[in-house]
Design a protein around this motif. Sequence first.
Motif, PDB file in Angstrom:
ATOM      1  N   PHE A 114       0.827  -1.204   0.000  1.00  6.78           N
ATOM      2  CA  PHE A 114       0.000   0.000   0.000  1.00  6.78           C
ATOM      3  C   PHE A 114       0.869   1.266   0.000  1.00  6.78           C
ATOM      4  O   PHE A 114       0.619   2.205  -0.739  1.00  6.78           O
ATOM      5  CB  PHE A 114      -0.939   0.015   1.208  1.00  6.78           C
ATOM      6  N   ARG A 115       1.901   1.264   0.847  1.00  3.97           N
ATOM      7  CA  ARG A 115       2.751   2.445   0.907  1.00  3.97           C
ATOM      8  C   ARG A 115       3.414   2.721  -0.442  1.00  3.97           C
ATOM      9  O   ARG A 115       3.479   3.856  -0.907  1.00  3.97           O
ATOM     10  CB  ARG A 115       3.836   2.281   1.976  1.00  3.97           C
ATOM     11  N   ALA A 116       3.910   1.654  -1.044  1.00  2.00           N
ATOM     12  CA  ALA A 116       4.588   1.812  -2.338  1.00  2.00           C
ATOM     13  C   ALA A 116       3.601   2.325  -3.391  1.00  2.00           C
ATOM     14  O   ALA A 116       3.931   3.206  -4.196  1.00  2.00           O
ATOM     15  CB  ALA A 116       5.192   0.487  -2.777  1.00  2.00           C
ATOM     16  N   GLU A 117       2.386   1.787  -3.361  1.00  7.19           N
ATOM     17  CA  GLU A 117       1.393   2.192  -4.352  1.00  7.19           C
ATOM     18  C   GLU A 117       0.987   3.649  -4.148  1.00  7.19           C
ATOM     19  O   GLU A 117       0.832   4.410  -5.108  1.00  7.19           O
ATOM     20  CB  GLU A 117       0.158   1.288  -4.244  1.00  7.19           C
ATOM     21  N   GLN A 118       0.810   4.042  -2.881  1.00  8.54           N
ATOM     22  CA  GLN A 118       0.419   5.414  -2.605  1.00  8.54           C
ATOM     23  C   GLN A 118       1.537   6.374  -3.031  1.00  8.54           C
ATOM     24  O   GLN A 118       1.273   7.435  -3.579  1.00  8.54           O
ATOM     25  CB  GLN A 118       0.050   5.572  -1.126  1.00  8.54           C
ATOM     26  N   ALA A 119       2.789   5.950  -2.809  1.00  5.00           N
ATOM     27  CA  ALA A 119       3.912   6.784  -3.235  1.00  5.00           C
ATOM     28  C   ALA A 119       3.936   6.900  -4.763  1.00  5.00           C
ATOM     29  O   ALA A 119       4.162   7.984  -5.315  1.00  5.00           O
ATOM     30  CB  ALA A 119       5.225   6.188  -2.722  1.00  5.00           C
ATOM     31  N   ASP A 120       3.680   5.791  -5.433  1.00  5.85           N
ATOM     32  CA  ASP A 120       3.640   5.813  -6.905  1.00  5.85           C
ATOM     33  C   ASP A 120       2.591   6.800  -7.406  1.00  5.85           C
ATOM     34  O   ASP A 120       2.833   7.566  -8.336  1.00  5.85           O
ATOM     35  CB  ASP A 120       3.276   4.420  -7.453  1.00  5.85           C
ATOM     36  N   LEU A 121       1.425   6.747  -6.794  1.00  9.97           N
ATOM     37  CA  LEU A 121       0.340   7.611  -7.256  1.00  9.97           C
ATOM     38  C   LEU A 121       0.717   9.081  -7.076  1.00  9.97           C
ATOM     39  O   LEU A 121       0.548   9.904  -7.972  1.00  9.97           O
ATOM     40  CB  LEU A 121      -0.945   7.302  -6.489  1.00  9.97           C
ATOM     41  N   LEU A 122       1.269   9.383  -5.903  1.00  9.35           N
ATOM     42  CA  LEU A 122       1.671  10.766  -5.655  1.00  9.35           C
ATOM     43  C   LEU A 122       2.716  11.216  -6.672  1.00  9.35           C
ATOM     44  O   LEU A 122       2.639  12.313  -7.220  1.00  9.35           O
ATOM     45  CB  LEU A 122       2.249  10.899  -4.242  1.00  9.35           C
ATOM     46  N   ARG A 123       3.676  10.341  -6.943  1.00  3.85           N
ATOM     47  CA  ARG A 123       4.728  10.686  -7.897  1.00  3.85           C
ATOM     48  C   ARG A 123       4.113  10.904  -9.287  1.00  3.85           C
ATOM     49  O   ARG A 123       4.434  11.859  -9.975  1.00  3.85           O
ATOM     50  CB  ARG A 123       5.763   9.571  -7.956  1.00  3.85           C
ATOM     51  N   ASP A 124       3.198  10.013  -9.671  1.00  2.00           N
ATOM     52  CA  ASP A 124       2.596  10.154 -10.999  1.00  2.00           C
ATOM     53  C   ASP A 124       1.787  11.446 -11.102  1.00  2.00           C
ATOM     54  O   ASP A 124       1.778  12.101 -12.147  1.00  2.00           O
ATOM     55  CB  ASP A 124       1.717   8.935 -11.322  1.00  2.00           C
ATOM     56  N   LEU A 125       1.123  11.822 -10.009  1.00  2.00           N
ATOM     57  CA  LEU A 125       0.389  13.092 -10.013  1.00  2.00           C
ATOM     58  C   LEU A 125       1.365  14.269 -10.123  1.00  2.00           C
ATOM     59  O   LEU A 125       1.135  15.217 -10.865  1.00  2.00           O
ATOM     60  CB  LEU A 125      -0.435  13.239  -8.733  1.00  2.00           C
ATOM     61  N   ARG A 126       2.475  14.196  -9.403  1.00  2.00           N
ATOM     62  CA  ARG A 126       3.453  15.284  -9.426  1.00  2.00           C
ATOM     63  C   ARG A 126       4.119  15.384 -10.787  1.00  2.00           C
ATOM     64  O   ARG A 126       4.606  16.430 -11.181  1.00  2.00           O
ATOM     65  CB  ARG A 126       4.505  15.048  -8.337  1.00  2.00           C
ATOM     66  N   ASN A 127       4.178  14.266 -11.496  1.00  2.00           N
ATOM     67  CA  ASN A 127       4.769  14.281 -12.836  1.00  2.00           C
ATOM     68  C   ASN A 127       3.832  14.866 -13.875  1.00  2.00           C
ATOM     69  O   ASN A 127       4.260  15.207 -14.972  1.00  2.00           O
ATOM     70  CB  ASN A 127       5.131  12.862 -13.275  1.00  2.00           C
ATOM     71  N   MET A 128       2.556  14.950 -13.532  1.00  2.00           N
ATOM     72  CA  MET A 128       1.572  15.373 -14.536  1.00  2.00           C
ATOM     73  C   MET A 128       1.850  16.734 -15.137  1.00  2.00           C
ATOM     74  O   MET A 128       1.773  16.882 -16.355  1.00  2.00           O
ATOM     75  CB  MET A 128       0.173  15.352 -13.938  1.00  2.00           C
TER      76      MET A 128
END
Lengths: 404, 404
Positions: free
Chosen positions: B266-280
Amino acid sequence: FSSKKPAPDPKVVRSVIDGLKNIYANKVRPVEETYHFADFYSPLLRDSDFDAKPMVLLLGQYSTGKTTFITYLLERNFPGAHIGPEPTTDRFIAIMYNKEERVTPGNALAVQADKPFRGLEMFGTAFLSKFQSSELPAPLLEDLIFIDTPGVLSGEKQRIGRAYDFIKVIQWFSERSDMILLLFDAYKLDISDEFRMAIETLKGQDDKVRLVLNKADLVNSQQLMRVYGALMWSLGKVIKTPEVMRVYIGSFWNEPYQNKENENLFRAEQADLLRDLRNMPANATIRKVNELVKRARLAKVHAYIVSYLKNQMPTMFGHKSKQDELLKTLPQVFETVSRQYNLPMGDFPEVQRFRDNCGRFEFSKHFVKLNQKMIESMDTVLSKDLPDLMQRFPQDKPKAHMLE
Amino acid sequence: FSSKKPAPDPKVVRSVIDGLKNIYANKVRPVEETYHFADFYSPLLRDSDFDAKPMVLLLGQYSTGKTTFITYLLERNFPGAHIGPEPTTDRFIAIMYNKEERVTPGNALAVQADKPFRGLEMFGTAFLSKFQSSELPAPLLEDLIFIDTPGVLSGEKQRIGRAYDFIKVIQWFSERSDMILLLFDAYKLDISDEFRMAIETLKGQDDKVRLVLNKADLVNSQQLMRVYGALMWSLGKVIKTPEVMRVYIGSFWNEPYQNKENENLFRAEQADLLRDLRNMPANATIRKVNELVKRARLAKVHAYIVSYLKNQMPTMFGHKSKQDELLKTLPQVFETVSRQYNLPMGDFPEVQRFRDNCGRFEFSKHFVKLNQKMIESMDTVLSKDLPDLMQRFPQDKPKAHMLE
Ligand SMILES: Nc1ncnc2c1ncn2[C@@H]1O[C@H](COP(=O)(O)OP(=O)(O)OP(=O)(O)O)[C@@H](O)[C@H]1O
Ligand SMILES: Nc1ncnc2c1ncn2[C@@H]1O[C@H](COP(=O)(O)OP(=O)(O)OP(=O)(O)O)[C@@H](O)[C@H]1O
Ligand SMILES: [Mg+2]
Ligand SMILES: [Mg+2]
């Protein structure tokens, strides 16, 4: 999500099978013989039809771990098992119980009347030389047969090497199997065109298909989720049923897990799979009871129709024209019989098929009148004998509707 | 599976946007104006077209945690956020940056020229009274807009309450969004008919769609696997692309996990999502650069065609008949221009569309000759200015092909 009931005792299963054989031989079969049932519907049953053990068919790309999987379940090697990273299993192997280890080549196997492989003769020697049985005294095999298969290769390599029709053979086995396990390698997920075709030929058998996502410990949690998601996404497109297929996720061999993040999940899944396999003989037996119920109901209706037809025949002249008239008005005949003897129309055979099968009979000569005793004896099969048999299963209650 | 590069500095993104505005205003737009580009293809660009922040659209059944999800990302509440187990959010809310907190109702919002919501007027007051913006000074909003939406209900309840066309509105937002997040509740997986229809209208936008399997800590590992499998199995059937959609599996709020088995996942997935949003913002900017490249190439070719047509016109008489002849032989004209100026045919506009758009022009009167200086200046846009801008992104190398 899945019931955690203990698998029923194998002894119960075997006692029910014996009960079925008795009931059939003493009460159902006499009716079938008297009224030419076999000429109308399907051959008389032999003991081996009841004895046939449930079959588990393994399918998958090469090196997904099919052979290893079987040795893991048997807790030992079987004669002719080849395991390795390159494509290893080059033939279909029926793994069965025997007190002594023994290998029988396909040509010999396909002529044995007490084995369920006679139909394979139609694929010829090209196939039979790539088929064998491997018998051994592993406890799990007392109630199950495993079919190991050659792994599907990717691309064109596949078809070149083969002298028989792989897809057709798969179809043959899948129709006769009670469970079809599709193995996938979590570390190297691959669904080649040929494997996709093989999966598509399982249409209609969907309720028997289970998926195994093997080697799941070779990737980390996030990768496992991606692979598993991709598997379900793709298979959902290939397999048209809306019901999701059960997937067992784990590493089905006896080595320690490489990645222990999902250890608990894997253990639970492996336990589920074992339990579901152990439940198969009981489920297959319940299915056999169910089939005998259907068969006895049909035999009963059939006896009433045939004896009614016999009754309608004139004593002396005009047999031919009366028979023709009866055949023409068969739907009305069925309705009359249904009303007269209080038989549900849903139990009646298809009119056209019944009419076609009458071709070889002269009603006045071949058909006989109703044997009331015989029918009554068979009625007790439906009202008492089979329900009694079902009672022997611990989970008899929820299955009761199968007898309705 | 996913690149772990750090999101680029928001300052870089903003400096690139400013660069784009400058290049367009000083070098591309003069060419567009001189050769009537807007009459042939699309309106001249305004600053607000470059400034538009990437939009993230949230969709899901009610109570899947959409509103909670946004407050989790913003690390605070937003004005008008209602959270609760019953259907709570009753309107579309555009969550945007502002130094001060402020709520603007939909009718007012849809007439503001500097906001990207003008098109929503077409859905009328019935919709606009169920639309608002919610502005607040959360750092993430400096570069992103979130669109919270009313949850989809199951069954007929849904349509009764609504005075506007939900599916059409969803379509409007999805076309203008840079990411579409579909939220699912692992504890109560549900895809109602209306939600399925909403998902189907996303066709063509598939590359923007991501899935969120929320509340994944409320079930155990095995249950999570079943739910996740069912989700992918079903969505694979609804969404026709073979490419699997990215799913973020976790619990997107700030409470401790109920079931900690998959904590790391879960932590890894939540970090991925945040990173993908920041990359947008960076990705959206790269897309804007890419679009300006395409636009400048078209503007250049267009200038050559128009000035060529002008050149062909006779000095005194016969304008009309010459113009008609040129329009008839337009394919040959394009080929001549392509050869003469070494312009790839792939950059040329569609013949019929170009011909239709010529209708309102008299070549001799409205079209002008080639302004060599202007074209050269725009050529540097393609050969130097835009590649220079791209260099400001850390990951310039792999993106280089976009400029080819
Ligand atoms: N659970 C597992 N985890 C990791 N590796 C495994 C696992 N099971 C099997 N393997 C390895 O994978 C390779 C292939 O195994 P195996 O021969 O059983 O596959 P197969 O599906 O029967 O292949 P084929 O289709 O060629 O017969 C072997 O090297 C084996 O040791
Ligand atoms: N990650 C989570 N884990 C468990 N419960 C959650 C989680 N996120 C939200 N919830 C709870 O689920 C319920 C619905 O949350 P919320 O109102 O954010 O959903 P929503 O999708 O915005 O619903 P609606 O469509 O009605 O607006 C609330 O009770 C909230 O506390
Ligand atoms: Mg093998
Ligand atoms: Mg909400």
